[in-house]
Design a protein around this motif. Structure first.
Motif, PDB file in Angstrom:
ATOM      1  N   HIS A   1      42.910  10.008  93.565  1.00 43.94           N
ATOM      2  CA  HIS A   1      41.630  10.549  94.066  1.00 43.94           C
ATOM      3  C   HIS A   1      40.493  10.400  93.062  1.00 43.94           C
ATOM      4  O   HIS A   1      39.501  11.127  93.135  1.00 43.94           O
ATOM      5  CB  HIS A   1      41.767  12.014  94.503  1.00 43.94           C
ATOM      6  N   LEU A   2      40.665   9.514  92.111  1.00 42.64           N
ATOM      7  CA  LEU A   2      39.597   9.281  91.135  1.00 42.64           C
ATOM      8  C   LEU A   2      38.765   8.088  91.572  1.00 42.64           C
ATOM      9  O   LEU A   2      39.309   6.995  91.765  1.00 42.64           O
ATOM     10  CB  LEU A   2      40.185   9.000  89.742  1.00 42.64           C
ATOM     11  N   PRO A   3      37.455   8.258  91.751  1.00 40.39           N
ATOM     12  CA  PRO A   3      36.627   7.114  92.134  1.00 40.39           C
ATOM     13  C   PRO A   3      36.628   6.042  91.041  1.00 40.39           C
ATOM     14  O   PRO A   3      36.547   6.362  89.850  1.00 40.39           O
ATOM     15  CB  PRO A   3      35.234   7.708  92.311  1.00 40.39           C
ATOM     16  N   ILE A   4      36.769   4.806  91.461  1.00 37.47           N
ATOM     17  CA  ILE A   4      36.854   3.700  90.493  1.00 37.47           C
ATOM     18  C   ILE A   4      36.133   2.476  91.066  1.00 37.47           C
ATOM     19  O   ILE A   4      36.148   2.257  92.272  1.00 37.47           O
ATOM     20  CB  ILE A   4      38.345   3.396  90.152  1.00 37.47           C
ATOM     21  N   SER A   5      35.479   1.726  90.196  1.00 39.73           N
ATOM     22  CA  SER A   5      34.761   0.528  90.628  1.00 39.73           C
ATOM     23  C   SER A   5      35.321  -0.685  89.900  1.00 39.73           C
ATOM     24  O   SER A   5      35.923  -0.549  88.843  1.00 39.73           O
ATOM     25  CB  SER A   5      33.273   0.669  90.315  1.00 39.73           C
ATOM     26  N   PHE A   6      35.107  -1.870  90.477  1.00 41.31           N
ATOM     27  CA  PHE A   6      35.537  -3.062  89.751  1.00 41.31           C
ATOM     28  C   PHE A   6      34.587  -4.237  89.926  1.00 41.31           C
ATOM     29  O   PHE A   6      33.815  -4.289  90.883  1.00 41.31           O
ATOM     30  CB  PHE A   6      36.977  -3.456  90.106  1.00 41.31           C
ATOM     31  N   GLY A   7      34.670  -5.151  88.977  1.00 40.58           N
ATOM     32  CA  GLY A   7      33.975  -6.419  89.044  1.00 40.58           C
ATOM     33  C   GLY A   7      35.010  -7.506  88.848  1.00 40.58           C
ATOM     34  O   GLY A   7      35.940  -7.353  88.063  1.00 40.58           O
ATOM     35  N   LEU A   8      34.863  -8.609  89.588  1.00 38.54           N
ATOM     36  CA  LEU A   8      35.824  -9.704  89.490  1.00 38.54           C
ATOM     37  C   LEU A   8      35.051 -10.991  89.256  1.00 38.54           C
ATOM     38  O   LEU A   8      34.103 -11.296  89.993  1.00 38.54           O
ATOM     39  CB  LEU A   8      36.616  -9.795  90.803  1.00 38.54           C
ATOM     40  N   SER A   9      35.437 -11.733  88.205  1.00 37.21           N
ATOM     41  CA  SER A   9      34.741 -12.989  87.913  1.00 37.21           C
ATOM     42  C   SER A   9      35.605 -13.862  87.019  1.00 37.21           C
ATOM     43  O   SER A   9      36.806 -13.619  86.873  1.00 37.21           O
ATOM     44  CB  SER A   9      33.402 -12.694  87.221  1.00 37.21           C
ATOM     45  N   THR A  10      34.966 -14.819  86.372  1.00 35.68           N
ATOM     46  CA  THR A  10      35.718 -15.751  85.530  1.00 35.68           C
ATOM     47  C   THR A  10      35.799 -15.308  84.073  1.00 35.68           C
ATOM     48  O   THR A  10      36.410 -15.984  83.253  1.00 35.68           O
ATOM     49  CB  THR A  10      35.059 -17.147  85.554  1.00 35.68           C
ATOM     50  N   SER A  11      35.144 -14.178  83.722  1.00 32.82           N
ATOM     51  CA  SER A  11      35.214 -13.733  82.327  1.00 32.82           C
ATOM     52  C   SER A  11      35.104 -12.220  82.220  1.00 32.82           C
ATOM     53  O   SER A  11      34.695 -11.535  83.158  1.00 32.82           O
ATOM     54  CB  SER A  11      34.082 -14.366  81.514  1.00 32.82           C
ATOM     55  N   LYS A  12      35.478 -11.724  81.043  1.00 34.94           N
ATOM     56  CA  LYS A  12      35.428 -10.282  80.804  1.00 34.94           C
ATOM     57  C   LYS A  12      33.995  -9.763  80.899  1.00 34.94           C
ATOM     58  O   LYS A  12      33.735  -8.747  81.536  1.00 34.94           O
ATOM     59  CB  LYS A  12      35.991  -9.967  79.404  1.00 34.94           C
ATOM     60  N   THR A  13      33.067 -10.460  80.242  1.00 32.91           N
ATOM     61  CA  THR A  13      31.680  -9.994  80.220  1.00 32.91           C
ATOM     62  C   THR A  13      31.079  -9.900  81.613  1.00 32.91           C
ATOM     63  O   THR A  13      30.530  -8.864  81.988  1.00 32.91           O
ATOM     64  CB  THR A  13      30.809 -10.928  79.349  1.00 32.91           C
ATOM     65  N   VAL A  14      31.189 -10.981  82.382  1.00 31.88           N
ATOM     66  CA  VAL A  14      30.561 -10.994  83.707  1.00 31.88           C
ATOM     67  C   VAL A  14      31.206  -9.940  84.614  1.00 31.88           C
ATOM     68  O   VAL A  14      30.519  -9.234  85.362  1.00 31.88           O
ATOM     69  CB  VAL A  14      30.616 -12.407  84.334  1.00 31.88           C
ATOM     70  N   SER A  15      32.522  -9.777  84.510  1.00 35.50           N
ATOM     71  CA  SER A  15      33.190  -8.765  85.333  1.00 35.50           C
ATOM     72  C   SER A  15      32.721  -7.367  84.951  1.00 35.50           C
ATOM     73  O   SER A  15      32.484  -6.525  85.814  1.00 35.50           O
ATOM     74  CB  SER A  15      34.707  -8.862  85.168  1.00 35.50           C
ATOM     75  N   LYS A  16      32.571  -7.121  83.635  1.00 37.21           N
ATOM     76  CA  LYS A  16      32.136  -5.799  83.182  1.00 37.21           C
ATOM     77  C   LYS A  16      30.711  -5.498  83.670  1.00 37.21           C
ATOM     78  O   LYS A  16      30.435  -4.404  84.152  1.00 37.21           O
ATOM     79  CB  LYS A  16      32.218  -5.698  81.652  1.00 37.21           C
ATOM     80  N   VAL A  17      29.844  -6.478  83.540  1.00 37.80           N
ATOM     81  CA  VAL A  17      28.481  -6.292  84.045  1.00 37.80           C
ATOM     82  C   VAL A  17      28.542  -6.057  85.559  1.00 37.80           C
ATOM     83  O   VAL A  17      27.843  -5.200  86.104  1.00 37.80           O
ATOM     84  CB  VAL A  17      27.588  -7.516  83.715  1.00 37.80           C
ATOM     85  N   GLY A  18      29.427  -6.797  86.227  1.00 35.97           N
ATOM     86  CA  GLY A  18      29.595  -6.644  87.671  1.00 35.97           C
ATOM     87  C   GLY A  18      29.987  -5.226  88.047  1.00 35.97           C
ATOM     88  O   GLY A  18      29.409  -4.636  88.957  1.00 35.97           O
ATOM     89  N   THR A  19      30.960  -4.674  87.325  1.00 35.39           N
ATOM     90  CA  THR A  19      31.385  -3.298  87.594  1.00 35.39           C
ATOM     91  C   THR A  19      30.199  -2.348  87.504  1.00 35.39           C
ATOM     92  O   THR A  19      30.016  -1.489  88.355  1.00 35.39           O
ATOM     93  CB  THR A  19      32.475  -2.856  86.591  1.00 35.39           C
ATOM     94  N   GLY A  20      29.397  -2.534  86.468  1.00 34.32           N
ATOM     95  CA  GLY A  20      28.218  -1.687  86.275  1.00 34.32           C
ATOM     96  C   GLY A  20      27.276  -1.761  87.468  1.00 34.32           C
ATOM     97  O   GLY A  20      26.716  -0.753  87.897  1.00 34.32           O
ATOM     98  N   GLU A  21      27.145  -2.949  88.025  1.00 36.01           N
ATOM     99  CA  GLU A  21      26.264  -3.131  89.181  1.00 36.01           C
ATOM    100  C   GLU A  21      26.889  -2.562  90.456  1.00 36.01           C
ATOM    101  O   GLU A  21      26.180  -2.115  91.355  1.00 36.01           O
ATOM    102  CB  GLU A  21      25.951  -4.625  89.381  1.00 36.01           C
ATOM    103  N   ALA A  22      28.223  -2.603  90.534  1.00 31.98           N
ATOM    104  CA  ALA A  22      28.913  -2.144  91.751  1.00 31.98           C
ATOM    105  C   ALA A  22      28.920  -0.622  91.860  1.00 31.98           C
ATOM    106  O   ALA A  22      28.920  -0.071  92.941  1.00 31.98           O
ATOM    107  CB  ALA A  22      30.343  -2.658  91.756  1.00 31.98           C
ATOM    108  N   LYS A  23      28.917   0.058  90.733  1.00 31.75           N
ATOM    109  CA  LYS A  23      29.025   1.521  90.702  1.00 31.75           C
ATOM    110  C   LYS A  23      27.947   2.205  91.523  1.00 31.75           C
ATOM    111  O   LYS A  23      26.855   1.668  91.619  1.00 31.75           O
ATOM    112  CB  LYS A  23      28.918   2.001  89.248  1.00 31.75           C
TER     113      LYS A  23
END
Ligand SMILES: [Mg+2]
Length: 404
Positions: free
Chosen positions: A135-157
Motif C-alpha cells: 500500500h505504499l505509493p511508488i513511481s517509476f521511470g523506464l529508459s536506456t540509462s540510470k540517469t534518464v530513468s531517474k529523471v523520468g521517475t521525478g516527472e512521473a510522480k
C-alpha cells in the motif's frame, strides 16, 4: 546492445509509512523531522509542499508557513521495515537490482523483452504488486540509462510511471530544468544559472568545452547526462560493498576489557567511514576466531543507521552473546553490510539533534587531523552499556519499537 533500466522510487516515503500507521494523516499537510528549535524538515507530504515547504527547511519556518501541519518526529525502525518489504518484493522478481537508498531502486532488465511481452509491462506489474502488497505509493521511470530513468521517475510522480523510448532521451530531457539532472546541486545550479542556462536543452546545444571551462570535470559529466548518455551499471545489491575491519592478536587473549575497547574503536572507525561516504548500514556482523581457529560470526539487522552509539551497542551486545566460551581469542572483526546511500534524511530524526551535531564536530576533527584524532575514553563506554549515553545522559538502549 542498448540497456533497459528501471528506476523505482517510493513517493514521500516517510509520510506514506506514517499514513499506513495512522490514516488520519491522509490528505493533510504532514512534516517529518526534528521537532526542536533547530530542527529541520526531513520529509513532507505533497499537501505541505503547496505551502512552499520542502525538505531541509528549518522546521520553525515550515510551521510558520503551515501552522495546521501535523509534525512527526519520525522513526527509522518503522521506515526500515517498510523498506525491507519493498526490497524483498523487488529481489524476488528482478534479475539484477540495486538499492540506492532506503526508498529507491534500480533494476537492470536488459534483454527481458525477449522473454516477456515487454519490459514496460513487466515494470507496471512489479509496481502493481508493490502497491497491492505494501500500500505504499511508488513511481517509476523506464529508459536506456540510470540517469534518464531517474529523471523520468521525478516527472512521473506522484504515484505514476513513464517510459522514455530509445532515441527519445534528448527530446524528453530538453524542456526540463537543469536542476533535474541528478548531479546538479544548489551550487552548480546557481553557477549554470549565472551563465544564463536554465533548461537542459541549452546544455545539449552547447559545446562540451564551454561547460567544462566553467565546471571542470563535473561539467563534462553534466553535459553527458544532458545528452542522455550514462553507462553507469546497476550494481547488484549483494555485491554492494560492505565495510569491515578485523584484528589478529599477536598473543591470543581473553582480556574482555581490552576486547571491548578494540570493538568500540572498530565500530567508531566504521561509523565514521559510513558518514563520510554518506551511507547507512542495516546489518552488523561480529566475527570471533578462537585460538583453535574455530571461527564464529553473528549478525543482527538494525534500523538504518550511521551513528556510533547504535553500532557500538549492537557490536558489544553481539560480543556479550557470542563470547561464552571464555577461550583465548585470536581475531576479532566487525562488518557493516546492507549499505544504502543517503544518510542525511535518516540522521535528522535519529536520536537527538545534539548528538548529531556532536558527531559532525567529531567528524570534522577527524577530517582535519586524521581518523584517530578523536577517541572516547574506554571506561566511559564500558560503563555506558545498558546505562546512559555519556553524551546526553539518555538511556543507550534502543526502544523496543525501533528494533527490527
Ligand atoms: Mg522517494
Amino acid at each position: 546492445m542498448k540497456r533497459t533500466i528501471l528506476h523505482l522510487d517510493l513517493d514521500t516515503f516517510f509520510v506514506s509509512c506514517e499514513r499506513l500507521l495512522d490514516s488520519r494523516l491522509n490528505h493533510r499537510p504532514v512534516l517529518i523531522g526534528g521537532t526542536s528549535d533547530r530542527g529541520v524538515v526531513a520529509a513532507c507530504s505533497y499537501e505541505a509542499r503547496t505551502y512552499g515547504i520542502h525538505s531541509a527547511m528549518p522546521m520553525k519556518l515550515a510551521r510558520m508557513l503551515c501552522p495546521d501541519a501535523v509534525v512527526i518526529r519520525g522513526s527509522s525502525g518503522i521506515y526500515s521495515k517498510f523498506s525491507d518489504m519493498v526490497t524483498d518484493i523487488i529481489k524476488e522478481r528482478s534479475p539484477l537490482f540495486e538499492k540506492s537508498s532506503i526508498d529507491e531502486f534500480y533494476v537492470d532488465i536488459t534483454g527481458m523483452d525477449k522473454f516477456v511481452r515487454s519490459s514496460y509491462m513487466w515494470s507496471q506489474e512489479l509496481r502493481q504488486i508493490i502497491l497491492k502488497e505494501t500500500h505504499l505509493p511508488i513511481s517509476f521511470g523506464l529508459s536506456t540509462s540510470k540517469t534518464v530513468s531517474k529523471v523520468g521517475t521525478g516527472e512521473a510522480k506522484p504515484n505514476n510511471h513513464i517510459r522514455i523510448a530509445e532515441g527519445k532521451e534528448m527530446p524528453f530531457l530538453a524542456p526540463l530544468s537543469i536542476k533535474k539532472i541528478p548531479m546538479v546541486g544548489d551550487k552548480t545550479y546557481h553557477k549554470l544559472r549565472s551563465m544564463g542556462i536554465e533548461k537542459i536543452k541549452t546544455v545539449q546545444d552547447m559545446p562540451v568545452e564551454l561547460i567544462e571551462r566553467v565546471l571542470g570535470k563535473n561539467g563534462t559529466a553534466i553535459w553527458k547526462k544532458a545528452q542522455g548518455i550514462d553507462n553507469t551499471p546497476v550494481i547488484a545489491w549483494h555485491e554492494r560493498k560492505s565495510i569491515s575491519t578485523e584484528r589478529t592478536f599477536e598473543k591470543d587473549t581473553t582480556d574482555v576489557i581490552k576486547l571491548r575497547s578494540i570493538l568500540i574503536a572498530m565500530a567508531e572507525s566504521l561509523a565514521y567511514q559510513l558518514r563520510n561516504g554518506n551511507k547507512l548500514t542495516a546489518c552488523i556482523t561480529l566475527k570471533i576466531r578462537y585460538s583453535d581457529f574455530q571461527t564464529y560470526t553473528k549478525q543482527r539487522r538494525v534500523p538504518y543507521t550511521s551513528l556510533d552509539h547504535t553500532i557500538i551497542e549492537t557490536v558489544l551486545d553481539l560480543f556479550e552473546k557470542m563470547y561464552d566460551r571464555r577461550v583465548l581469542i585470536r581475531l576479532i572483526g566487525v562488518r557493516l553490510s546492507h549499505l544504502v546511500g543517503g544518510s542525511y534524511q535518516i540522521r535528522l530524526f535519529e536520536d537527538s539533534e545534539k548528538i548529531i551535531r556532536l558527531y559532525q564536530a567529531m567528524d570534522r576533527m577527524r577530517d582535519r587531523y586524521g581518523q584517530h584524532a578523536v577517541k572516547r575514553a574506554v571506561g566511559m563506554e564500558v560503563k555506558s552499556i545498558g546505562g546512559t549515553n555519556p553524551f546526553n545522559g539518555q538511556p543507550t538502549v534502543i526502544p523496543a519499537h525501533r528494533r527490527i
